[in-house]
Design a protein around this motif. Structure first.
Motif, short mmCIF file in Angstrom:
data_model
loop_
_atom_site.label_atom_id
_atom_site.label_comp_id
_atom_site.label_asym_id
_atom_site.label_seq_id
_atom_site.Cartn_x
_atom_site.Cartn_y
_atom_site.Cartn_z
N VAL A 20 25.68 109.62 120.13
CA VAL A 20 24.23 109.64 119.88
C VAL A 20 24.00 110.40 118.58
O VAL A 20 24.35 111.58 118.48
CB VAL A 20 23.48 110.31 121.04
N LYS A 21 23.44 109.73 117.62
CA LYS A 21 23.22 110.33 116.31
C LYS A 21 21.77 110.72 116.16
O LYS A 21 20.88 109.88 116.29
CB LYS A 21 23.64 109.36 115.21
N TYR A 22 21.52 112.01 115.85
CA TYR A 22 20.15 112.48 115.64
C TYR A 22 19.65 112.10 114.25
O TYR A 22 18.49 111.74 114.07
CB TYR A 22 20.08 113.99 115.81
N GLY A 23 20.51 112.21 113.26
CA GLY A 23 20.12 111.93 111.89
C GLY A 23 21.15 112.45 110.92
O GLY A 23 22.25 112.86 111.31
N GLU A 24 20.82 112.44 109.64
CA GLU A 24 21.73 112.92 108.61
C GLU A 24 20.98 113.77 107.59
O GLU A 24 19.80 113.54 107.32
CB GLU A 24 22.41 111.76 107.87
N LEU A 25 21.70 114.73 107.01
CA LEU A 25 21.21 115.52 105.89
C LEU A 25 21.98 115.09 104.65
O LEU A 25 23.22 115.04 104.68
CB LEU A 25 21.43 117.01 106.15
N ILE A 26 21.27 114.79 103.57
CA ILE A 26 21.90 114.33 102.33
C ILE A 26 21.48 115.27 101.21
O ILE A 26 20.30 115.56 101.03
CB ILE A 26 21.51 112.88 101.99
N VAL A 27 22.46 115.75 100.44
CA VAL A 27 22.18 116.68 99.34
C VAL A 27 21.69 115.90 98.14
O VAL A 27 22.37 114.97 97.66
CB VAL A 27 23.44 117.48 98.97
N LEU A 28 20.52 116.27 97.61
CA LEU A 28 20.01 115.63 96.40
C LEU A 28 20.90 116.03 95.22
O LEU A 28 21.35 117.17 95.11
CB LEU A 28 18.58 116.07 96.13
N GLY A 29 21.15 115.04 94.33
CA GLY A 29 21.91 115.32 93.12
C GLY A 29 23.37 114.98 93.19
O GLY A 29 24.09 115.16 92.20
N CYS A 30 23.85 114.47 94.34
CA CYS A 30 25.29 114.19 94.47
C CYS A 30 25.63 112.71 94.32
O CYS A 30 26.78 112.38 94.08
CB CYS A 30 25.79 114.70 95.82
#
Length: 432
Positions: A20-30
């Motif tokens: 079960v995946k809640y979501g993702e965090l993505i770093v801006l600028g990469c």
């Protein structure tokens, strides 16, 4: 060695099957991966999945003075607690107890086990930090924590500060802190955790929202006068700390984009971006001067200049192959690429003067608000994406320093220049 913090960490789409995946965090600028590569907990994106065993916590007992029970709560490494130092003589300690209905994920600069997602300062332009004197990071070692409900609708809430290896959070005398009307304590971290939510969802109709600050207990406040001011902003009781698809989280040195599992399901994939690239190249765009066929390099080769690389004049948008007017060598042009303000060139098609840079496709699919073909380039970096995606990000003012804000390219975090901060590209078709 296995770290407890890494249990049920989703590092790639393939690892999320059945979870079960809640979501993702993505770093801006990469733009899809860290400059030095994604390794372990230090990555450009981080998936939050339901853990095998709940590890969430919630506040319970409050100790208003330095009692033996308060001292025991602080020293007990199996007991989560938050300490609010009011003076040398008084510390309020709030004990936290296990919550079987939630999962907790912690983000920060520290590489200690309690941190699930290790985030370091993002350098504009997507470059690796230089070997010179190390700049002191403004990202907290234990910056924030996200609490996710284990059952539908899998609500994710953000709180400032994270628990350290002893399961404690300490707010010293100089930290902004106060007692709430119900007697509970609350406070802010030194440089603060700022959050903004998009209006009308993260879609082609998205509009930027207002930046707010999140407290240690998850309350919402207007921004302080400066990032580290001891005077808190005004509490916004009509808003909460729940993250929505497209929420931005600023850690003062790096900004993260939160995408829900539902939002990601409707987002273009890396395969779709590759298909758009091939379709663009299949049109055989030509340089209107040299008449040579241009081609965008694969996303894997981003950052490596190719002889068929498209270049563009960012004032007018005319796309060319590379040409060195006046006998200037390519190496000189590449050197000027890092200094776009000095890179004024005259377009041979329309005589407009402006930056002349190579074009790169934006490779991080999570930053796109639609699945339309790449048609616009950000100024001055030359990253290319869809029209609606460019229109959205040029309106988003990202925190910069202690009190400034500016628009930036999401793929390389380089500040945008000009008005607007992007340009529609004009391709020359083959003269068959």
């Amino acid at each position: 060695m296995f770290s407890p913090a890494q249990e049920n960490i989703c590092t790639s789409p393939a690892s999320t099957k059945g979870a079960v995946k809640y979501g993702e965090l993505i770093v801006l600028g990469c733009n899809g991966s860290l400059p030095s590569g994604d390794k372990g907990r230090r990555r450009s994106r981080f998936g939050l999945c339901r853990r095998n065993k709940a590890n969430g916590v919630r506040p319970s007992t409050v100790h208003s003075s330095c009692t033996p029970q308060a001292a025991k709560a602080i020293s007990n490494k199996e007991q989560h607690s938050i300490s609010y130092t009011l003076s040398r003589a008084q510390t309020v300690v709030v004990e936290y107890t296990h919550d079987g209905t939630t999962d907790m994920f912690q983000i920060g600069r520290s590489t200690e086990n309690p941190i699930d997602f290790v985030v370091t300062d993002t350098v504009p332009g997507g470059q690796v930090p230089t070997d010179g004197p190390a700049l002191q990071s403004t990202i907290s070692r234990f910056a924030c924590r996200i609490i996710c409900q284990r059952d539908p609708p899998f609500t994710a809430r953000i709180y400032a500060a994270g628990f350290d290896s002893s399961k404690n959070i300490f707010l010293g005398e100089k930290a902004a802190k106060w007692r709430m009307r119900d007697g509970q304590m609350d406070g802010l971290t030194t440089n603060g955790i700022l959050v903004t939510h998009p209006q009308q969802g993260f879609s082609r109709d998205s509009r930027p929202g207002l930046w707010r600050e999140i407290s240690v207990c998850g309350h919402v406040f207007t921004l302080r006068e400066t990032r580290s001011s001891q005077q808190r902003g005004r509490m916004v009781e009509s808003e909460c700390n729940e993250l929505v698809d497209g929420s931005l989280i600023d850690l003062c040195g790096a900004t993260l984009l939160w995408r829900t599992a539902e939002g990601l399901a409707a987002t273009p994939t890396a395969k779709h971006l590759e298909a758009l690239r091939r379709e663009l190249n299949a049109g055989r765009p030509q340089c209107p001067v040299g008449f040579n066929t241009l081609a965008f390099p694969s996303l894997r080769r981003r950052g490596v200049l190719d002889e068929r690389q498209p270049w563009a004049y960012l004032r007018c948008g005319h796309v060319h192959g590379y040409h060195a007017w006046g006998g200037r060598r390519q190496a000189e042009a590449e050197q000027q690429q890092a200094e776009p303000e000095e890179q004024q060139r005259e377009c041979p098609m329309c005589r407009a003067r402006g930056p002349y840079v190579p074009l790169w496709l934006g490779g991080e699919a999570a930053f796109y608000v639609d699945a339309e073909p790449p048609s616009h380039a950000f100024r001055p970096c030359g990253h290319v994406c869809s029209e609606r995606t460019a229109a959205f990000w040029q309106q988003v003012l990202l925190p910069h320093g202690t009190h400034a804000f500016h628009a930036a390219c999401p793929f390389c975090i380089q500040p945008l220049s000009g008005e607007p901060g992007c340009v529609r590209l004009i391709f020359q078709s083959p003269l068959d």
